[in-house]
Design an enzyme around this catalytic site. Structure first.
Site, PDB file in Angstrom:
ATOM      1  N   ARG A 135      -9.101  16.557  20.478  1.00 17.89           N
ATOM      2  CA  ARG A 135      -8.180  15.431  20.560  1.00 17.89           C
ATOM      3  C   ARG A 135      -6.826  15.881  21.085  1.00 17.89           C
ATOM      4  NH1 ARG A 135      -7.190  11.516  15.389  1.00 17.89           N
ATOM      5  NH2 ARG A 135      -6.079  13.364  14.575  1.00 17.89           N
TER       6      ARG A 135
ATOM      7  N   HIS B  92      -6.632  19.420  12.588  1.00 19.54           N
ATOM      8  CA  HIS B  92      -7.187  18.246  11.902  1.00 19.54           C
ATOM      9  C   HIS B  92      -8.703  18.357  11.895  1.00 19.54           C
ATOM     10  CE1 HIS B  92      -6.737  14.342  10.066  1.00 19.54           C
ATOM     11  NE2 HIS B  92      -7.681  13.845  10.839  1.00 19.54           N
TER      12      HIS B  92
ATOM     13  N   ARG C  10      -1.933  17.391   3.825  1.00 20.27           N
ATOM     14  CA  ARG C  10      -1.523  16.220   4.609  1.00 20.27           C
ATOM     15  C   ARG C  10      -2.445  15.062   4.216  1.00 20.27           C
ATOM     16  NH1 ARG C  10      -2.576  18.764   8.922  1.00 20.27           N
ATOM     17  NH2 ARG C  10      -4.337  17.449   9.503  1.00 20.27           N
TER      18      ARG C  10
ATOM     19  N   CYS D 241     -10.353 -19.296  11.919  1.00 15.10           N
ATOM     20  CA  CYS D 241      -9.438 -19.704  12.990  1.00 15.10           C
ATOM     21  C   CYS D 241      -8.303 -18.684  13.117  1.00 15.10           C
ATOM     22  CB  CYS D 241      -8.855 -21.082  12.691  1.00 15.10           C
ATOM     23  SG  CYS D 241     -10.075 -22.346  12.266  1.00 15.10           S
ATOM     24  N   MET D 242      -7.438 -18.911  14.080  1.00 19.92           N
ATOM     25  CA  MET D 242      -6.319 -18.004  14.274  1.00 19.92           C
ATOM     26  C   MET D 242      -5.414 -17.968  13.045  1.00 19.92           C
ATOM     27  SD  MET D 242      -3.378 -17.959  17.238  1.00 19.92           S
ATOM     28  CE  MET D 242      -4.532 -17.584  18.565  1.00 19.92           C
ATOM     29  N   ASP D 243      -5.202 -19.104  12.410  1.00 18.01           N
ATOM     30  CA  ASP D 243      -4.225 -19.196  11.338  1.00 18.01           C
ATOM     31  C   ASP D 243      -4.787 -19.716  10.019  1.00 18.01           C
ATOM     32  OD1 ASP D 243      -2.166 -18.764  13.423  1.00 18.01           O
ATOM     33  OD2 ASP D 243      -2.721 -20.797  14.012  1.00 18.01           O
TER      34      ASP D 243
END
Length: 414
Positions: A169, A198, A254, A346-348
């Site tokens: 990475r 890591h 960590r 739905c979105m909201d």
């Protein structure tokens, strides 16, 4: 038993009075956290967060430092408030992913060491120096540019050297660390404050690749020491390695996801008890009893199958991080019992089916009303919907679930 939550707008009382007394204390408690301008919010339990820090600290020697990852706004939990609570419980340093995340912490008055977990763009070096942020370094051009920016204001910029031991990475390859350091160490404006790698498979017991990464990292550290080059703090243990491999803690661990009460893998569950920090709640904005056959939501993917089905609307949707792929597949909690989400999210907003006729398939309780509290993630009574449950339904991991609950949802710290 259903409940009604108290508020100041005259819609409902503090609970439903029964022969057993006021119904469901969660309703009364949660509604006190409800924002004035929207009936949807995220609750962050700071006591649970501090408990998790202490629980993970027990895997470390007293001299081992603890670096807490608060990147991605502390995995969706709120970086500033979480960092302060973590430090009070034993954290020494903090890790973020971007320069902006580090600047946010500094501007909030957090003065403890902050590591950027990747090498930022070279254009950011002045900001790094100005805010005393430690970047990850693995290219010479960036390291030297950082040194120039530091010398310009007569300071020394600290950095951590990343070593790529097999995750492919970021980082310098183990065999190249000595040459890399010799290429940049002449610059008086930079100082190596740490070296890290890591792990890709620290959660897999007995994994060969993990053992190879450990060997490669040890080789890199030993090579620097043999060359007489100071490497600063040595750290490689992430959350699973901290729990499963305390023998590898070196100078610092960590930790990340475990801080927030979530396990990185099944293998860590028997080793430590953690408390989920995030709950997601909302209040019902509308309740209707449609006729049999009426559809719900975009595409009418759900139709009311029997009489006496309530459809309740909840003001939270995929723009808030509740994945649309959960449509018609997830449960929520109302008054300590499960109810099925129906129709497309739905979105909201999304809708819930509440069976008041007693059909077991819908698993709900008594009638719900406008203002009742719905738990999308978290505990209510003896029931709980976890980030792992939502992750499993989505085919992802608990990390993504908490990160996805967006900043449009107000964080309430309890």
């Amino acid at each position: 038993m259903a409940y009604r939550a108290s508020h100041d707008y005259g819609f409902a009382s503090a609970g439903r009075r029964t022969d057993e007394g006021w119904a469901h204390p969660l309703a009364q408690e949660s509604v006190r956290h409800c924002p004035d301008d929207r009936w949807a919010w995220v609750e962050i339990d700071l006591d649970a967060l501090r408990d998790n820090v202490r629980a993970l600290r027990q895997f470390m020697d007293s001299r081992t430092k603890m670096m807490c990852a608060v990147k991605a706004d502390a995995y969706g939990h709120g970086a500033v408030r979480c960092a302060k609570a973590m430090h009070a419980a034993g954290a020494d340093q903090f890790a973020v992913a971007t320069v902006a995340e580090g600047v946010e912490l500094r501007e909030a008055g957090i003065g403890w060491p902050i590591l950027i977990l990747a090498e930022p763009p070279i254009e950011s070096v002045r900001t790094l120096v100005e805010y005393d942020l430690m970047p990850t370094v693995h290219t010479t051009d960036f390291a030297l540019a950082l040194g120039e920016a530091a010398v310009a204001v007569d300071v020394v910029a600290k950095y951590h050297l990343a070593v790529d031991t097999g995750m492919t990475r970021i980082g310098v390859l183990p065999d190249d660390v000595v040459e890399f350091r010799r290429m940049i160490d002449f610059h008086r404006g930079i100082e190596c404050a740490g070296i890290f790698t890591h792990f890709a498979t620290a959660d897999v017991i007995g994994d060969w690749d993990f053992k190879q990464q450990v060997s490669r990292f040890d080789h890199a550290v030993a090579a620097l020491e043999a060359a007489g080059l100071d490497h600063g703090l040595v750290h490689c243990n992430n959350t699973p390695a901290t729990i499963l491999h305390p023998e590898l803690q070196h100078d610092m661990c960590r930790v990340g996801i475990g801080l927030y009460g979530l396990h990185p893998a099944d293998t860590t569950v028997p080793r430590v008890s953690l408390r989920p920090v995030m709950s997601v709640r909302a209040r019902i904005t509308r309740v209707i009893n449609p006729a049999v056959g009426e559809g719900v939501g975009y595409g009418l993917t759900y139709r009311v199958p029997t009489p006496n089905i309530q459809i309740a609307t909840v003001p939270l949707g995929y723009a808030d991080g509740l994945a649309r792929s959960l449509s018609n597949r997830m449960d929520v909690l109302v008054a300590g019992r499960r109810a099925r989400q129906v129709g497309r999210i739905c979105m909201d907003q999304f809708m819930v089916a509440n069976d008041v006729s007693g059909i077991r398939a819908y698993r709900a309780a008594a009638p719900v009303e406008r203002g009742d509290v719905v738990t999308i993630m978290g505990a209510d009574g003896n029931e709980e919907i976890t980030a792992d449950e939502l992750a499993s339904l989505r085919g992802t991991i608990n990390y993504e679930v908490t990160c996805n609950f967006s900043q449009r949802l107000e964080r309430v710290y309890v």
